[in-house]
Motif scaffolding. Sequence first.
Motif, PDB file in Angstrom:
ATOM      1  N   ASP A 162      25.618 -20.802  31.058  1.00 14.67           N
ATOM      2  CA  ASP A 162      25.531 -19.588  30.230  1.00 14.67           C
ATOM      3  C   ASP A 162      26.914 -19.033  29.894  1.00 14.67           C
ATOM      4  N   ALA A 163      27.886 -19.210  30.794  1.00 15.03           N
ATOM      5  CA  ALA A 163      29.225 -18.701  30.486  1.00 15.03           C
ATOM      6  C   ALA A 163      29.875 -19.485  29.342  1.00 15.03           C
ATOM      7  N   GLU A 164      29.402 -20.687  29.096  1.00 12.24           N
ATOM      8  CA  GLU A 164      29.956 -21.449  27.964  1.00 12.24           C
ATOM      9  C   GLU A 164      29.699 -20.742  26.645  1.00 12.24           C
ATOM     10  N   LEU A 165      28.688 -19.887  26.653  1.00  8.20           N
ATOM     11  CA  LEU A 165      28.370 -19.148  25.428  1.00  8.20           C
ATOM     12  C   LEU A 165      29.459 -18.143  25.071  1.00  8.20           C
ATOM     13  N   ASP A 166      30.418 -17.932  25.973  1.00  7.85           N
ATOM     14  CA  ASP A 166      31.543 -17.054  25.652  1.00  7.85           C
ATOM     15  C   ASP A 166      32.640 -17.782  24.876  1.00  7.85           C
ATOM     16  N   GLU A 167      32.588 -19.088  24.832  1.00  9.67           N
ATOM     17  CA  GLU A 167      33.659 -19.831  24.148  1.00  9.67           C
ATOM     18  C   GLU A 167      33.507 -19.690  22.625  1.00  9.67           C
ATOM     19  N   GLY A 168      34.574 -19.231  21.996  1.00 11.90           N
ATOM     20  CA  GLY A 168      34.531 -19.008  20.547  1.00 11.90           C
ATOM     21  C   GLY A 168      34.228 -20.259  19.756  1.00 11.90           C
ATOM     22  N   ASN A 169      34.599 -21.396  20.274  1.00  8.13           N
ATOM     23  CA  ASN A 169      34.390 -22.622  19.495  1.00  8.13           C
ATOM     24  C   ASN A 169      32.899 -22.876  19.261  1.00  8.13           C
ATOM     25  N   GLN A 194      25.375 -16.402  36.019  1.00  9.45           N
ATOM     26  CA  GLN A 194      26.627 -16.387  36.775  1.00  9.45           C
ATOM     27  C   GLN A 194      27.646 -17.281  36.085  1.00  9.45           C
ATOM     28  N   SER A 195      28.906 -16.873  36.184  1.00 13.21           N
ATOM     29  CA  SER A 195      30.000 -17.699  35.672  1.00 13.21           C
ATOM     30  C   SER A 195      30.803 -18.183  36.873  1.00 13.21           C
ATOM     31  N   LEU A 196      32.118 -18.313  36.716  1.00 14.07           N
ATOM     32  CA  LEU A 196      32.926 -18.737  37.863  1.00 14.07           C
ATOM     33  C   LEU A 196      33.216 -17.541  38.771  1.00 14.07           C
ATOM     34  N   ASP A 197      33.623 -16.438  38.138  1.00 13.37           N
ATOM     35  CA  ASP A 197      34.074 -15.290  38.916  1.00 13.37           C
ATOM     36  C   ASP A 197      32.935 -14.433  39.438  1.00 13.37           C
ATOM     37  N   ALA A 198      31.890 -14.290  38.645  1.00 13.19           N
ATOM     38  CA  ALA A 198      30.904 -13.274  39.007  1.00 13.19           C
ATOM     39  C   ALA A 198      29.623 -13.470  38.216  1.00 13.19           C
ATOM     40  N   THR A 199      28.913 -12.366  37.993  1.00 10.53           N
ATOM     41  CA  THR A 199      27.688 -12.451  37.200  1.00 10.53           C
ATOM     42  C   THR A 199      28.018 -12.154  35.739  1.00 10.53           C
TER      43      THR A 199
END
Length: 779
Positions: A162-169, A194-199
């Motif tokens: 789900d954190a990959e959805l933060d990548e602008g590309n 959850q990502s690497l650092d947190a939720t």
Amino acid sequence: MLNKREGADLDALRLIDDRLRWLSAWTIHHANHLRESADGLKVGGHQASCASMTAIMAALYFHALGPNDKVAVKPHAGPVLHAIHYLLGSQSREQLEAFRGYGGMQSYPSRTKDRIPVDFSTGSVGLGVAITAFASLVQDYLVAHGLMKPGETGRMVALMGDAELDEGNIYECLIEAYKHDIRNCWWIVDYNRQSLDATTAERMFRRFDEIFASLGWRVVTLKYGAALEAAFRGKGGAALKAWLDEVSNADYAALTYLGGAAWRERLAREAPAVKPVLDAHDDEALHALMTNLGGHDMAALVEAFDACRDDVPTLFIAYTIKGFGLPFAGHKDNHAGLMNPGQAAALRAGMGIAEGEEWEPWAGLGGNSAEAAKALVETCRIAQAKRARPWDVAEVPEIVPPAGEEQSTQAAFGRILLDLSRAGGALADRIVTTSPDVTVSTNLGAWVNQRGLFRRADLPDVFAAAKIPSAQKWAATEAGQHIELGIAENNLFLMLAALGLAGDLFGERLFPIGTVYDPFIARGLDALNYACYQDARFMLVATPSGVTLGPEGGAHQSINPPLIALGQPGLRHYEPAFVDELALIMAEGFRLIQREDGESVYLRLTTRSIAQPARQGEEWKAGALAGGYWLRPPAEGAEAALVYCGAIAPEALAAWEALKEDVPGLGLLAVTSPDLLHRGWSERRSARWSGRGAATSHVERLLAPLAPQAGLVTLIDGAPASLSWLGGVAGHRVSPLGIERFGQTGNLPDLYRAYRLDADAIVEAAAELFLDQEDKSSP
Ligand SMILES: Cc1ncc(C[n+]2csc(CCOP(=O)(O)OP(=O)(O)O)c2C)c(N)n1
Ligand SMILES: [Mg+2]
């Protein structure tokens, strides 16, 4: 209602899910706790990220995927992919045991290094996702060009965090994909909050749905599992659903970690109406219920995949728990968390696996269960062997340099493509050009006029139809050979990566050529590195370049791309000054694209039109391909040489004329590839250390005639460090000229004077070298 067979398959898929969770966790555990460590360093691995998506991957690989489907696997779920191949018999125990070790299975799936078939390498998050969309476009291109049969196509799938959805590309890609109406693409989000650092931020809940839906994607959300859905329908269920729908990601994750009693206390306090549900479950059952999410519900996954068998691009948002079934499930710090030996033993025992049978694929399963799981594994339709890459698919004709006393390499590049197009043949038919909105300004126009734009659905040329005069035809058809991209350069490199893997992915090699302004390579650097890392093969033509762009100014003048190329494996930089060099180099590029030991090629070109040399003999040609040749050979024992690369050849020639009387035997070295010269030099040194022969490198041979104390003035319209290293080859003194400050507007004489690239600067630099030398030699 499920029939009996389907019910049995679901049970078997659940067993496989458990087995994948175990094997991926055990592989990582073994590397960290059992394998001998030579350096005491933590080996690492991501047990939580794997456990998060074993159900998704079990349903995908052992139920949904067909033989032509290709998958980009979430990088930190790499061990699950290897576990799948282990169950299939296409991965060895030795490789699993060597996880993250030298020669073992890689941390993140690697096309080139892993022994199992990996469709797309992943690692830099976001890129592996986006390349699947471009690969689906390449597949459509191949079908449209008769290189693939429609029945041979597959679905391009990305498994993502789900954190990959933060990548602008991702969003640049979505826009491009929408314009090109891509299809046969699934992106499956392991939505573990959850990502690497947190939720991750719950504010984004439903926003992703809207973004994707507005760009033509079907969005399928698997939020709750069957048990929770059933509970929602019972007494207290409405209140439970209302609470769960509102709970923050951090709260949900923390409660998941804390377990049944914590759920009970919290629900009793915040949602008293849930009491009937609490009363009906003990702590353990309550925890199981509260963590019953769609992404771990095999029936829900299978049903969702089955319902989307058409070609509509689909985003599956599968809610999951990071570390599902592991002791640190839900803990915000679990990304790199590793089970300790006690926890691993408890997991093993919980799965019914005896000590010593950890690697047994079906250990601990009763006969019937094991048979059912094995039977399902046997029906798996994915490719289990690496595909042979097609080499040498098209003969490269001799490329005749365009005629003309004064020419620029950029214009000649366009002319050469036009000539290739007119002459036709296998090579021309397999060339695909692409450009991020700089097709016309990088001289691809004539080629495009000949070969047309590619679109799955015809696009009329409105201006031509209205008889508005234009040099450029802009109609698109299925037969077109140019893929026009929007201005986002990152997409260019992902497009080149996908086109450059067409042979590997679809069995048909293409010759991709991408054009971009040289400074904007930097915009897509990670994607360029990603393309090279996977050994995608393409020709990158970057033009214009350097301060030679003159009036366009500092924002468009490139400085460091030659250094980028010097440090980039898998990409060979050529910077020809003259168009006969360019013709040779382009032919070499087409050979390198399709040669097993080849690579991709980066041509740094210019709009500056310069006088072309009169050639004597053919000897220069081999040198030009090898990285350099003497345009004016030095005398034996010469005290100096001028060394230039690219567009400032006229300044170097003028300086040589000015100095030749004063410096007897002065040489003028034409460098066509600093990159290749450097590689030859360092390869030779490492070969000497490892005892692999001692043939001299090209650059050593080039510099051999010069006196040991000779001086070199090097010049390039770019970072001077691109050439200054030449002094290290034979210990010559160097005065490196080049661009060290940001550029600015100006005409060429003014700029070359200001940036010390003109003939006067070269003469001064040479004089300085001699003065230094005299100073040193005088008593
Ligand atoms: C471009 C890039 N930046 C940073 C990282 C380091 N990194 C690896 S995984 C990760 C977070 C992953 O979170 P998510 O995508 O939600 O995956 P999960 O492990 O939760 O399934 C980060 C920041 C990376 N691999 N690539
Ligand atoms: Mg995540």
